[in-house]
Design a protein around this motif. Structure first.
Motif, PDB file in Angstrom:
ATOM      1  N   ILE A 181     -15.689   7.283   7.026  1.00 51.57           N
ATOM      2  CA  ILE A 181     -14.944   5.956   7.543  1.00 51.57           C
ATOM      3  C   ILE A 181     -13.871   6.475   8.550  1.00 51.57           C
ATOM      4  CG2 ILE A 181     -13.416   4.155   6.691  1.00 51.57           C
ATOM      5  CD1 ILE A 181     -15.025   3.810   4.380  1.00 51.57           C
ATOM      6  N   GLY A 182     -13.788   5.827   9.762  1.00 51.21           N
ATOM      7  CA  GLY A 182     -12.680   6.087  10.584  1.00 51.21           C
ATOM      8  C   GLY A 182     -11.322   5.631  10.279  1.00 51.21           C
ATOM      9  N   PRO A 183     -10.430   6.277   9.605  1.00 49.86           N
ATOM     10  CA  PRO A 183      -9.061   5.975   9.126  1.00 49.86           C
ATOM     11  C   PRO A 183      -8.169   5.408  10.202  1.00 49.86           C
ATOM     12  CG  PRO A 183      -9.328   8.262   9.084  1.00 49.86           C
ATOM     13  CD  PRO A 183     -10.599   7.774   9.499  1.00 49.86           C
ATOM     14  N   GLU A 184      -8.159   6.026  11.505  1.00 46.43           N
ATOM     15  CA  GLU A 184      -7.313   5.562  12.619  1.00 46.43           C
ATOM     16  C   GLU A 184      -7.757   4.028  13.139  1.00 46.43           C
ATOM     17  OE1 GLU A 184      -9.083   8.329  12.613  1.00 46.43           O
ATOM     18  OE2 GLU A 184      -7.510   9.807  11.943  1.00 46.43           O
ATOM     19  N   VAL A 185      -8.892   3.831  13.105  1.00 47.85           N
ATOM     20  CA  VAL A 185      -9.407   2.436  13.763  1.00 47.85           C
ATOM     21  C   VAL A 185      -9.363   1.444  12.434  1.00 47.85           C
ATOM     22  CG1 VAL A 185     -11.325   1.222  14.533  1.00 47.85           C
ATOM     23  CG2 VAL A 185     -10.855   3.399  15.073  1.00 47.85           C
ATOM     24  N   LEU A 186      -9.246   1.789  11.169  1.00 47.55           N
ATOM     25  CA  LEU A 186      -9.263   0.937   9.971  1.00 47.55           C
ATOM     26  C   LEU A 186      -7.683   0.646   9.907  1.00 47.55           C
ATOM     27  CD1 LEU A 186     -10.511  -0.237   7.565  1.00 47.55           C
ATOM     28  CD2 LEU A 186      -9.749   1.853   6.480  1.00 47.55           C
ATOM     29  N   LYS A 187      -6.844   1.506  10.081  1.00 42.22           N
ATOM     30  CA  LYS A 187      -5.400   1.445   9.756  1.00 42.22           C
ATOM     31  C   LYS A 187      -4.714   0.383  10.892  1.00 42.22           C
ATOM     32  CE  LYS A 187      -0.848   3.397   9.251  1.00 42.22           C
ATOM     33  NZ  LYS A 187      -0.153   4.771   9.392  1.00 42.22           N
ATOM     34  N   SER A 188      -5.355   0.575  12.312  1.00 40.73           N
ATOM     35  CA  SER A 188      -4.878  -0.126  13.500  1.00 40.73           C
ATOM     36  C   SER A 188      -5.220  -1.593  13.459  1.00 40.73           C
ATOM     37  CB  SER A 188      -5.668   0.382  14.772  1.00 40.73           C
ATOM     38  OG  SER A 188      -7.055   0.103  14.802  1.00 40.73           O
ATOM     39  N   MET A 189      -6.246  -1.978  12.632  1.00 35.19           N
ATOM     40  CA  MET A 189      -6.408  -3.277  12.300  1.00 35.19           C
ATOM     41  C   MET A 189      -5.621  -3.833  11.244  1.00 35.19           C
ATOM     42  SD  MET A 189     -10.353  -3.567  13.510  1.00 35.19           S
ATOM     43  CE  MET A 189     -10.883  -2.280  12.401  1.00 35.19           C
ATOM     44  N   ALA A 190      -5.591  -3.241  10.195  1.00 32.51           N
ATOM     45  CA  ALA A 190      -5.111  -3.531   8.585  1.00 32.51           C
ATOM     46  C   ALA A 190      -3.655  -3.816   8.452  1.00 32.51           C
ATOM     47  CB  ALA A 190      -5.532  -2.659   7.825  1.00 32.51           C
ATOM     48  N   HIS A 191      -2.847  -3.399   9.496  1.00 31.49           N
ATOM     49  CA  HIS A 191      -1.374  -3.176   9.230  1.00 31.49           C
ATOM     50  C   HIS A 191      -0.890  -4.415   9.949  1.00 31.49           C
ATOM     51  CE1 HIS A 191       0.122  -2.448  13.275  1.00 31.49           C
ATOM     52  NE2 HIS A 191      -0.865  -1.827  13.496  1.00 31.49           N
ATOM     53  N   LEU A 192      -1.558  -5.202  10.647  1.00 30.67           N
ATOM     54  CA  LEU A 192      -0.862  -6.263  11.339  1.00 30.67           C
ATOM     55  C   LEU A 192      -0.861  -7.709  10.541  1.00 30.67           C
ATOM     56  CD1 LEU A 192      -3.135  -5.773  14.593  1.00 30.67           C
ATOM     57  CD2 LEU A 192      -0.786  -5.509  14.333  1.00 30.67           C
ATOM     58  N   ARG A 193      -0.099  -8.552  10.818  1.00 26.36           N
ATOM     59  CA  ARG A 193       0.181  -9.818  10.112  1.00 26.36           C
ATOM     60  C   ARG A 193      -0.963 -10.404   9.686  1.00 26.36           C
ATOM     61  NH1 ARG A 193       2.609 -13.240  13.553  1.00 26.36           N
ATOM     62  NH2 ARG A 193       4.552 -11.851  13.619  1.00 26.36           N
ATOM     63  N   GLY A 194      -1.258 -10.837   8.535  1.00 30.29           N
ATOM     64  CA  GLY A 194      -2.583 -11.311   8.150  1.00 30.29           C
ATOM     65  C   GLY A 194      -3.713 -10.426   8.121  1.00 30.29           C
ATOM     66  N   GLY A 195      -3.400  -9.189   7.938  1.00 33.30           N
ATOM     67  CA  GLY A 195      -4.665  -8.213   7.698  1.00 33.30           C
ATOM     68  C   GLY A 195      -4.401  -7.467   6.706  1.00 33.30           C
ATOM     69  N   ASN A 196      -5.589  -6.709   6.314  1.00 31.87           N
ATOM     70  CA  ASN A 196      -5.632  -6.103   4.975  1.00 31.87           C
ATOM     71  C   ASN A 196      -7.052  -5.277   4.936  1.00 31.87           C
ATOM     72  OD1 ASN A 196      -7.339  -8.165   4.298  1.00 31.87           O
ATOM     73  ND2 ASN A 196      -6.497  -8.556   2.292  1.00 31.87           N
ATOM     74  N   ALA A 197      -7.220  -4.223   4.412  1.00 33.51           N
ATOM     75  CA  ALA A 197      -8.500  -3.209   4.319  1.00 33.51           C
ATOM     76  C   ALA A 197      -8.753  -2.740   2.895  1.00 33.51           C
ATOM     77  CB  ALA A 197      -8.315  -2.406   5.537  1.00 33.51           C
ATOM     78  N   PHE A 198     -10.191  -2.376   2.873  1.00 36.86           N
ATOM     79  CA  PHE A 198     -10.644  -1.872   1.726  1.00 36.86           C
ATOM     80  C   PHE A 198     -11.833  -1.049   2.026  1.00 36.86           C
ATOM     81  CE2 PHE A 198      -8.639  -6.149   0.678  1.00 36.86           C
ATOM     82  CZ  PHE A 198      -7.998  -5.791  -0.259  1.00 36.86           C
ATOM     83  N   SER A 199     -11.846   0.159   1.199  1.00 39.49           N
ATOM     84  CA  SER A 199     -12.839   1.068   1.575  1.00 39.49           C
ATOM     85  C   SER A 199     -13.910   1.182   0.410  1.00 39.49           C
ATOM     86  CB  SER A 199     -12.263   2.353   1.769  1.00 39.49           C
ATOM     87  OG  SER A 199     -11.680   2.614   2.873  1.00 39.49           O
ATOM     88  N   PHE A 200     -15.084   1.161   0.501  1.00 39.54           N
ATOM     89  CA  PHE A 200     -16.259   1.218  -0.432  1.00 39.54           C
ATOM     90  C   PHE A 200     -17.122   2.378  -0.042  1.00 39.54           C
ATOM     91  CE2 PHE A 200     -15.222  -3.175   0.603  1.00 39.54           C
ATOM     92  CZ  PHE A 200     -14.606  -3.447  -0.705  1.00 39.54           C
ATOM     93  N   PHE A 201     -17.346   3.340  -0.983  1.00 41.74           N
ATOM     94  CA  PHE A 201     -18.191   4.612  -0.858  1.00 41.74           C
ATOM     95  C   PHE A 201     -19.271   4.231  -1.566  1.00 41.74           C
ATOM     96  CE2 PHE A 201     -13.768   5.813  -0.340  1.00 41.74           C
ATOM     97  CZ  PHE A 201     -13.842   6.351   0.980  1.00 41.74           C
ATOM     98  N   ASP A 202     -19.446   3.456  -2.402  1.00 38.11           N
ATOM     99  CA  ASP A 202     -20.805   3.345  -3.106  1.00 38.11           C
ATOM    100  C   ASP A 202     -20.962   1.855  -3.788  1.00 38.11           C
ATOM    101  OD1 ASP A 202     -19.738   3.586  -5.721  1.00 38.11           O
ATOM    102  OD2 ASP A 202     -19.773   5.529  -5.626  1.00 38.11           O
ATOM    103  N   GLU A 215      -6.613  -2.691  17.877  1.00 40.21           N
ATOM    104  CA  GLU A 215      -5.038  -3.256  17.405  1.00 40.21           C
ATOM    105  C   GLU A 215      -4.876  -4.426  18.468  1.00 40.21           C
ATOM    106  OE1 GLU A 215      -1.179  -1.544  15.921  1.00 40.21           O
ATOM    107  OE2 GLU A 215      -1.993  -0.591  17.742  1.00 40.21           O
ATOM    108  N   ARG A 216      -5.245  -4.044  19.597  1.00 44.47           N
ATOM    109  CA  ARG A 216      -4.602  -5.274  20.493  1.00 44.47           C
ATOM    110  C   ARG A 216      -5.630  -6.503  20.373  1.00 44.47           C
ATOM    111  NH1 ARG A 216      -4.235  -1.133  24.017  1.00 44.47           N
ATOM    112  NH2 ARG A 216      -6.414  -1.234  24.967  1.00 44.47           N
ATOM    113  N   MET A 217      -7.143  -6.302  19.934  1.00 46.10           N
ATOM    114  CA  MET A 217      -7.961  -7.502  19.705  1.00 46.10           C
ATOM    115  C   MET A 217      -7.457  -8.214  18.474  1.00 46.10           C
ATOM    116  SD  MET A 217     -11.766  -5.716  20.548  1.00 46.10           S
ATOM    117  CE  MET A 217     -12.604  -6.975  19.851  1.00 46.10           C
ATOM    118  N   VAL A 218      -7.166  -7.502  17.355  1.00 43.05           N
ATOM    119  CA  VAL A 218      -6.725  -8.062  16.234  1.00 43.05           C
ATOM    120  C   VAL A 218      -5.408  -8.758  16.560  1.00 43.05           C
ATOM    121  CG1 VAL A 218      -5.896  -7.772  13.699  1.00 43.05           C
ATOM    122  CG2 VAL A 218      -8.207  -6.714  14.804  1.00 43.05           C
TER     123      VAL A 218
END
Length: 186
Positions: free
Chosen positions: A77-98, A55-58
Motif C-alpha cells: 500500500i502506498g502510505p504517502e498517497v493514503l495519508k494525503s487523502m485521509a488527513h483532510l476534514r471528513g477523511g479517514n483511512a483503513f488498511s487491509f492485508f487479508d 490531496e487537492r482532489m479530496v
C-alpha cells in the motif's frame, strides 16, 4: 459484478467520477452526509500519481461537503498517497492485508467509520507553572511542556480511545492544568 481488473490503477479517474456523483448528492440536499468510499491498493500508476494531486482532489470535495474513506487493500500500500487523502476534514483511512482484516474491521467499525462526530478538533493542555507533563498518551509527537492535539475529523469507534497525561512536580497536593477544547459539529 461488472468490475474487472485491467492491470493498472487509475485512481484519478475513479475519484473524479465519484466526486461528480457525490457533489450531485450533496447539492440535492436529500442527505446530511455524503461520503466517497474508495477501495484501492493506493498504488496509482495511470493518470495522477503524486500524493499532492490526490490531496487537492479530496480537498476540493471537502469544500462541497463530501467526505472520503479510503479502504486500502493488499500488500505494498502506498502510505504517502493514503495519508494525503485521509488527513483532510471528513477523511479517514483503513488498511487491509487479508480477508480476516476486513471481517474484523466490519465487526468493530461498522457503521461508525462513515460519519464524523466532530471536525477541526483542537485540544490544548497547559500544566500549572510549578508542574510539568510527566507522560502522555494519545497526543502524537508530545514533548515536554504543553500538550496539543489537532485533528481534522473525529469518528466513533468500538475500540474507544483516550487522551491521558500525568503531571509531575515538587508539590503534587494541588494538581492543576488548564485545558482548552474546541471543535465543530458536522
Amino acid at each position: 459484478d461488472e468490475l474487472a481488473e485491467a492491470g493498472s490503477t487509475n485512481m484519478e479517474a475513479g475519484l473524479i467520477r465519484a466526486d461528480e456523483i457525490a457533489r450531485a448528492a450533496a447539492e440535492d440536499g436529500q442527505t446530511e452526509e455524503v461520503r466517497v468510499v474508495l477501495f484501492t491498493d493506493v498504488q496509482p500508476n495511470v493518470g495522477a500519481t503524486e500524493p499532492s494531486e490526490f490531496e487537492r482532489m479530496v480537498a476540493a470535495g471537502t469544500e462541497h461537503g463530501v467526505g472520503i474513506t479510503v479502504l486500502a487493500v493488499g500488500l505494498g500500500i502506498g502510505p504517502e498517497v493514503l495519508k494525503s487523502m485521509a488527513h483532510l476534514r471528513g477523511g479517514n483511512a483503513f488498511s487491509f492485508f487479508d480477508l480476516a482484516d476486513v471481517e474484523e474491521f466490519m465487526a468493530e467499525e461498522w457503521p461508525w467509520f462513515t460519519s464524523p462526530i466532530a471536525l477541526d478538533l483542537s485540544v490544548e493542555v497547559t500544566p500549572a507553572p510549578d508542574l510539568e507533563v510527566a507522560d502522555a498518551y494519545g497526543f502524537p509527537g508530545a514533548e515536554e511542556g504543553d500538550l496539543d492535539l489537532d485533528v481534522s475529523s473525529v469518528f466513533l469507534s468500538r475500540r474507544k480511545g483516550a487522551l491521558l497525561f500525568s503531571l509531575a512536580g515538587p508539590d503534587l497536593s494541588e494538581l492543576r492544568a488548564d485545558m482548552t477544547l474546541s471543535y465543530r459539529t458536522p
